[in-house]
Write a protein that holds these residues in place. Sequence first.
Motif, PDB file in Angstrom:
ATOM      1  N   ARG A 163       0.881  -1.304  -0.184  1.00 40.14           N
ATOM      2  CA  ARG A 163       0.085  -0.023   0.071  1.00 40.14           C
ATOM      3  C   ARG A 163       0.827   1.202  -0.097  1.00 40.14           C
ATOM      4  O   ARG A 163       0.432   2.139  -0.537  1.00 40.14           O
ATOM      5  CB  ARG A 163      -0.924   0.019   1.125  1.00 40.14           C
ATOM      6  CG  ARG A 163      -1.929  -0.751   1.050  1.00 40.14           C
ATOM      7  CD  ARG A 163      -3.017  -1.392   1.952  1.00 40.14           C
ATOM      8  NE  ARG A 163      -2.376  -2.305   2.848  1.00 40.14           N
ATOM      9  CZ  ARG A 163      -2.941  -2.898   4.048  1.00 40.14           C
ATOM     10  NH1 ARG A 163      -4.213  -2.677   4.249  1.00 40.14           N
ATOM     11  NH2 ARG A 163      -2.227  -4.350   4.297  1.00 40.14           N
ATOM     12  N   SER A 164       1.918   1.190   0.714  1.00 41.90           N
ATOM     13  CA  SER A 164       2.880   2.455   0.650  1.00 41.90           C
ATOM     14  C   SER A 164       3.513   2.716  -0.852  1.00 41.90           C
ATOM     15  O   SER A 164       3.549   3.741  -1.251  1.00 41.90           O
ATOM     16  CB  SER A 164       4.038   2.155   1.714  1.00 41.90           C
ATOM     17  OG  SER A 164       3.366   2.082   2.899  1.00 41.90           O
ATOM     18  N   ILE A 340      -5.783   3.745 -13.224  1.00 47.45           N
ATOM     19  CA  ILE A 340      -4.681   3.596 -12.437  1.00 47.45           C
ATOM     20  C   ILE A 340      -4.939   3.825 -10.846  1.00 47.45           C
ATOM     21  O   ILE A 340      -4.821   3.326  -9.945  1.00 47.45           O
ATOM     22  CB  ILE A 340      -3.307   4.045 -12.838  1.00 47.45           C
ATOM     23  CG1 ILE A 340      -3.012   3.620 -13.990  1.00 47.45           C
ATOM     24  CG2 ILE A 340      -2.282   4.383 -11.755  1.00 47.45           C
ATOM     25  CD1 ILE A 340      -1.713   4.418 -14.602  1.00 47.45           C
ATOM     26  N   GLY A 341      -5.577   5.347 -10.766  1.00 42.21           N
ATOM     27  CA  GLY A 341      -6.130   5.701  -9.615  1.00 42.21           C
ATOM     28  C   GLY A 341      -6.887   4.692  -8.758  1.00 42.21           C
ATOM     29  O   GLY A 341      -6.995   4.733  -7.593  1.00 42.21           O
ATOM     30  N   VAL A 342      -7.937   4.074  -9.660  1.00 39.08           N
ATOM     31  CA  VAL A 342      -8.988   3.277  -9.029  1.00 39.08           C
ATOM     32  C   VAL A 342      -8.320   1.968  -8.370  1.00 39.08           C
ATOM     33  O   VAL A 342      -8.791   1.558  -7.424  1.00 39.08           O
ATOM     34  CB  VAL A 342     -10.041   3.086  -9.958  1.00 39.08           C
ATOM     35  CG1 VAL A 342     -10.991   1.963  -9.515  1.00 39.08           C
ATOM     36  CG2 VAL A 342     -11.047   4.245 -10.279  1.00 39.08           C
ATOM     37  N   THR A 343      -7.537   1.431  -8.991  1.00 39.20           N
ATOM     38  CA  THR A 343      -6.989   0.301  -8.561  1.00 39.20           C
ATOM     39  C   THR A 343      -5.596  -0.046  -7.954  1.00 39.20           C
ATOM     40  O   THR A 343      -5.344  -1.092  -7.388  1.00 39.20           O
ATOM     41  CB  THR A 343      -6.971  -0.843  -9.934  1.00 39.20           C
ATOM     42  OG1 THR A 343      -6.227  -0.187 -11.010  1.00 39.20           O
ATOM     43  CG2 THR A 343      -8.251  -1.059 -10.531  1.00 39.20           C
ATOM     44  N   SER A 344      -4.955   1.090  -7.924  1.00 31.67           N
ATOM     45  CA  SER A 344      -3.472   1.003  -7.285  1.00 31.67           C
ATOM     46  C   SER A 344      -3.493   0.312  -5.699  1.00 31.67           C
ATOM     47  O   SER A 344      -2.698  -0.348  -5.529  1.00 31.67           O
ATOM     48  CB  SER A 344      -2.910   2.323  -7.473  1.00 31.67           C
ATOM     49  OG  SER A 344      -2.336   2.585  -8.880  1.00 31.67           O
ATOM     50  N   ARG A 345      -4.410   0.961  -5.203  1.00 26.41           N
ATOM     51  CA  ARG A 345      -4.670   0.724  -3.848  1.00 26.41           C
ATOM     52  C   ARG A 345      -4.989  -0.689  -3.334  1.00 26.41           C
ATOM     53  O   ARG A 345      -4.672  -1.290  -2.674  1.00 26.41           O
ATOM     54  CB  ARG A 345      -5.526   1.746  -3.030  1.00 26.41           C
ATOM     55  CG  ARG A 345      -5.585   1.725  -1.312  1.00 26.41           C
ATOM     56  CD  ARG A 345      -6.490   2.446  -0.887  1.00 26.41           C
ATOM     57  NE  ARG A 345      -6.232   2.591   0.388  1.00 26.41           N
ATOM     58  CZ  ARG A 345      -7.305   3.026   1.565  1.00 26.41           C
ATOM     59  NH1 ARG A 345      -8.072   3.607   1.021  1.00 26.41           N
ATOM     60  NH2 ARG A 345      -6.886   2.893   2.744  1.00 26.41           N
ATOM     61  N   SER A 346      -5.865  -1.083  -4.385  1.00 26.73           N
ATOM     62  CA  SER A 346      -6.358  -2.540  -4.137  1.00 26.73           C
ATOM     63  C   SER A 346      -5.387  -3.699  -4.390  1.00 26.73           C
ATOM     64  O   SER A 346      -4.918  -4.579  -3.823  1.00 26.73           O
ATOM     65  CB  SER A 346      -7.619  -2.973  -5.152  1.00 26.73           C
ATOM     66  OG  SER A 346      -8.763  -1.893  -4.830  1.00 26.73           O
ATOM     67  N   GLY A 347      -4.389  -3.237  -5.543  1.00 21.19           N
ATOM     68  CA  GLY A 347      -3.342  -4.166  -5.883  1.00 21.19           C
ATOM     69  C   GLY A 347      -2.110  -4.044  -4.851  1.00 21.19           C
ATOM     70  O   GLY A 347      -1.847  -5.131  -4.329  1.00 21.19           O
ATOM     71  N   GLY A 348      -1.941  -2.804  -4.140  1.00 26.75           N
ATOM     72  CA  GLY A 348      -1.154  -2.834  -2.948  1.00 26.75           C
ATOM     73  C   GLY A 348      -1.781  -3.730  -1.735  1.00 26.75           C
ATOM     74  O   GLY A 348      -0.949  -4.562  -0.963  1.00 26.75           O
TER      75      GLY A 348
END
Length: 482
Positions: A163-164, A340-348
């Motif tokens: 997430r970081s 990218i903004g929608v899924t980056s946190r979920s990927g982390g």
Amino acid sequence: MATPRVAPRAVTTHSALEVGAVMVAVEAAESRGAAPSRWLLIALAVGAFISMADATIVAVGLDPLVHHFGVPLSAGQEVLSVYLVAITATLPTLGRLGDRFGRRRVYLSGFAVFALGSAAAALAPSFGLLLTARAVQAVGGGVLTAGSLSLIAQWAPRGRTGRSVAVLVITQALAGLAGPPLGGILVAVGGWQAIFWAGLPMAAVGAGLALRFVPAGEERRTVRLDVAGSVLTATLLLGIGAGIASIGGPVVGTAGPEVWFSVAWVSLLLLVPTELIARRPVIDGRLLRNPRFAAATMATLLSTGTLMSCFAVLPFWLEQAHGTAPIVAGLAFVPIAVGIGVTSRSGGRLADSGRTRRATAAGMGLAAAGFACAAIAAHTDAWWLLLIGMLVLGLGNGFFSSPNTSAAIRVAPRDALGSAAAFLSTARNAGVIIGLAVTGAVYTATVHGTSSADGVATGTFAVAALVCLLVAALTGRAYRST
């Protein structure tokens, strides 16, 4: 042909930092210290933003710039190319500096070097000195790129690394999109020099945040600097990067790709024996011998290259073959940023919960589907399908980038975090150079009308989809035990 220009995109600087701030809620301390605070992540996100945004911010200022110096537009493209090539060539050495002298200390120095290069570019009396100043900016940007990632790896608890890292991934992705519109505003207000003068307050803000919120007290490491290996590695990467970038036309001066590839070949012949006898070679063998790190690095290069192939083809294809206005062509990139903004946190989150393989496979699978939609749209002129494809492409890259990066960082030795960050950043920048230069050269050499342009765009998107599937298979194999 000169390096393809990047079309304007409607994303702002403020949005990148807002996303970073919103995404950063971390709690509780672990054995490696407290979880990174919101302000620590913002301080590191500023450095990541500056280094990436400066790669594209000059795109819309090239016309007044070349008129000022009396050079052709093809020469003006060198202002873009020299930054990418220089930052790629120096990143391995710059990452090692953080391991040797302290990552916070070196990160702060990156803002100073970047500010120096910015002022020199704004005051440059000749075009040659402007290119030199851009190279200095690239060194500062390289320090900030490697430093932000290595400091995240140092201070983020292992359960929060994904997430970081997602904060920096999203910030850099949006920074590349924010550069052209931000540059357009600056040129309108203060001319082309304003693009470079703006680097000074940005560097000052970044340095102030780093002084205040990046923890101090780190000790210097006993990491030896391999000077000869560093120089030869830089010339090797310089030769490769400039050679690829000059496929369509000279990058700097009149040297063609054969000259630059010769430089790379000689550097490689000298580098191999030099590294074999070095006590602590600049190319850290521990990283390359780790199959997971090697796979993550290759996946970074390939995934970035496919994304940049889209950046190289899309604006030229829409504007030249179909008469689309530049602002409309620029808006075609917005769905990528949104995805990218929608899924980056979920990927982390998936990476932190041990599902790296699932996240990277899903990410590259989505990216392949997005490129497939774009290929069909190019063949059928279904513009609504193109926008859907760009959104799905962004969603896939958001899922993929954070888990892939954090997986590589997790296996890096603690005394080589700077080197690991530099390797990953070098792979990313190499992907940018390869994607832009090769795809742009192929497009220019093969397009002779609207129908041929549609065919080349269809083929480019289809090949990119196949590469994404290859990356999904590569990471699926590498992360089986994650």
